[in-house]
Design a protein around this motif. Structure first.
Motif, short mmCIF file in Angstrom:
data_model
loop_
_atom_site.label_atom_id
_atom_site.label_comp_id
_atom_site.label_asym_id
_atom_site.label_seq_id
_atom_site.Cartn_x
_atom_site.Cartn_y
_atom_site.Cartn_z
N PRO A 1 0.92 -0.97 0.23
CA PRO A 1 -0.02 -0.14 -0.02
C PRO A 1 0.80 1.15 -0.06
N GLN A 2 2.10 1.26 0.52
CA GLN A 2 2.91 2.34 0.36
C GLN A 2 3.45 2.49 -1.03
N VAL A 3 3.52 1.71 -1.88
CA VAL A 3 3.89 2.01 -3.18
C VAL A 3 3.05 2.76 -4.06
N ASP A 4 3.06 3.69 -4.97
CA ASP A 4 2.35 4.25 -5.66
C ASP A 4 2.04 3.46 -6.93
N PHE A 5 0.78 2.78 -7.17
CA PHE A 5 0.49 1.70 -8.25
C PHE A 5 0.74 2.28 -9.63
N THR A 6 0.37 3.51 -9.82
CA THR A 6 0.81 4.02 -11.07
C THR A 6 2.16 4.18 -11.59
N THR A 7 3.10 4.50 -10.43
CA THR A 7 4.45 4.07 -10.85
C THR A 7 4.85 2.79 -10.94
N CYS A 8 4.36 1.98 -10.21
CA CYS A 8 4.74 0.77 -10.18
C CYS A 8 4.14 0.12 -11.68
N ARG A 9 3.16 0.58 -12.25
CA ARG A 9 2.54 -0.05 -13.20
C ARG A 9 3.52 0.25 -14.51
N ARG A 10 4.17 1.39 -14.63
CA ARG A 10 5.10 1.99 -15.81
C ARG A 10 6.22 1.34 -15.36
N SER A 11 6.79 0.92 -14.43
CA SER A 11 8.29 0.78 -13.79
C SER A 11 8.79 -0.32 -14.89
N TRP A 12 8.21 -1.16 -15.54
CA TRP A 12 8.87 -2.18 -16.36
C TRP A 12 9.41 -1.67 -17.57
N VAL A 13 8.85 -0.27 -17.90
CA VAL A 13 9.46 0.42 -19.17
C VAL A 13 11.03 0.62 -18.96
N ARG A 14 11.52 0.89 -17.85
CA ARG A 14 12.97 0.84 -17.60
C ARG A 14 13.74 -0.32 -18.00
N LEU A 15 13.12 -1.48 -18.11
CA LEU A 15 13.84 -2.71 -18.47
C LEU A 15 14.00 -2.73 -20.14
N MET A 16 13.14 -2.01 -20.76
CA MET A 16 13.65 -1.81 -22.08
C MET A 16 14.91 -1.26 -22.49
N ALA A 17 15.60 -0.51 -21.53
CA ALA A 17 17.04 -0.07 -21.94
C ALA A 17 17.99 -1.12 -21.55
N VAL A 18 17.66 -2.34 -21.07
CA VAL A 18 18.69 -3.14 -20.92
C VAL A 18 19.29 -3.48 -22.30
N SER A 19 18.67 -3.80 -23.37
CA SER A 19 19.08 -4.33 -24.49
C SER A 19 18.07 -4.01 -25.66
N ARG A 20 18.60 -3.81 -26.92
CA ARG A 20 17.47 -3.99 -27.91
C ARG A 20 16.74 -5.12 -28.15
N TYR A 21 17.01 -6.46 -27.70
CA TYR A 21 16.32 -7.59 -27.61
C TYR A 21 15.39 -7.47 -26.65
N TRP A 22 15.54 -6.85 -25.52
CA TRP A 22 14.48 -6.57 -24.30
C TRP A 22 13.60 -5.87 -24.92
N ARG A 23 14.10 -4.49 -25.38
CA ARG A 23 13.18 -3.72 -25.82
C ARG A 23 12.16 -4.20 -26.91
N ASN A 24 12.77 -5.06 -27.99
CA ASN A 24 11.87 -5.44 -28.99
C ASN A 24 10.74 -6.65 -28.28
N VAL A 25 11.13 -7.25 -27.31
CA VAL A 25 10.22 -8.10 -26.59
C VAL A 25 9.17 -7.33 -26.05
N ALA A 26 9.65 -6.11 -25.31
CA ALA A 26 8.65 -5.64 -24.55
C ALA A 26 7.66 -4.62 -25.32
N CYS A 27 8.09 -4.17 -26.49
CA CYS A 27 7.27 -3.52 -27.71
C CYS A 27 6.29 -4.32 -28.20
N SER A 28 6.61 -5.67 -28.35
CA SER A 28 5.60 -6.52 -29.00
C SER A 28 4.92 -7.33 -28.12
#
Length: 173
Positions: free
Chosen positions: A27-54
């Motif tokens: 309950p202490q975690v802002d759900f809106t921020t949490c829902r978008r937190s995965w977007v940071r993972l797209m910066a790991v590699s081009r492959y991760w970004r492609n998987v996330a985008c698709s």
């Protein structure tokens, strides 16, 4: 032995993203921020970004902020997935809400966490037609009392929400 971050199958990596997106149910975690937190993972590699985008399910939880481009991107990448939409920015241009209208048949939940008077006409338009996938609708007190009076002024029941399971109309007495 080292392995490449590209060694994960796309299906497994997509599941990792989904689990990360769910975040802690704290309950202490802002759900809106949490829902978008995965977007940071797209910066790991081009492959991760492609998987996330698709992966359409990653884009189905939409926090409508101030940028119409983000909403358009989520609507496109979510494919035909059901949508869970929250409005979190009182400075959101009313015209941005209208971008949801062609997708109303996919909207599974709407949470109006905030409200702005200029939204009235756009929200009325959004709710003016049947929303067959709508299961959850949350409307805050400020929407009902401060600007409009009773919530039914913009939430016409005649339009139909055949799958509505949860309705929260918060109102102080």
């Amino acid at each position: 032995m080292t392995t490449s971050n590209n060694a994960l199958l796309p299906e497994i990596l997509a599941r990792v993203f989904a689990l990360y997106a769910q975040g802690k149910r704290d309950p202490q975690v802002d759900f809106t921020t949490c829902r978008r937190s995965w977007v940071r993972l797209m910066a790991v590699s081009r492959y991760w970004r492609n998987v996330a985008c698709s992966t359409p399910t990653l884009w189905r939880n939409i926090s409508v902020g101030s940028k119409a481009q983000w909403l358009e991107l989520c609507l496109t990448r979510s494919g035909m997935c059901a949508l869970d939409v929250s409005f979190d920015n009182p400075n959101l241009p009313a015209s941005t809400i209208l971008l949801l209208a062609p997708h109303r048949s996919r909207i599974r939940s709407i949470h109006l966490t905030m409200f702005s008077f200029p939204w009235v006409k756009s929200l009325s338009h959004l709710f003016a037609d049947i929303m067959p996938a709508m299961e959850s609708l949350r409307v805050p007190e400020t929407l009902q009392t401060s600007y409009l009076g009773p919530p039914w002024t913009i939430l016409p029941c005649k339009a139909g929400y055949p799958r509505l399971l949860y309705l929260e109309l918060t109102m102080a007495i």
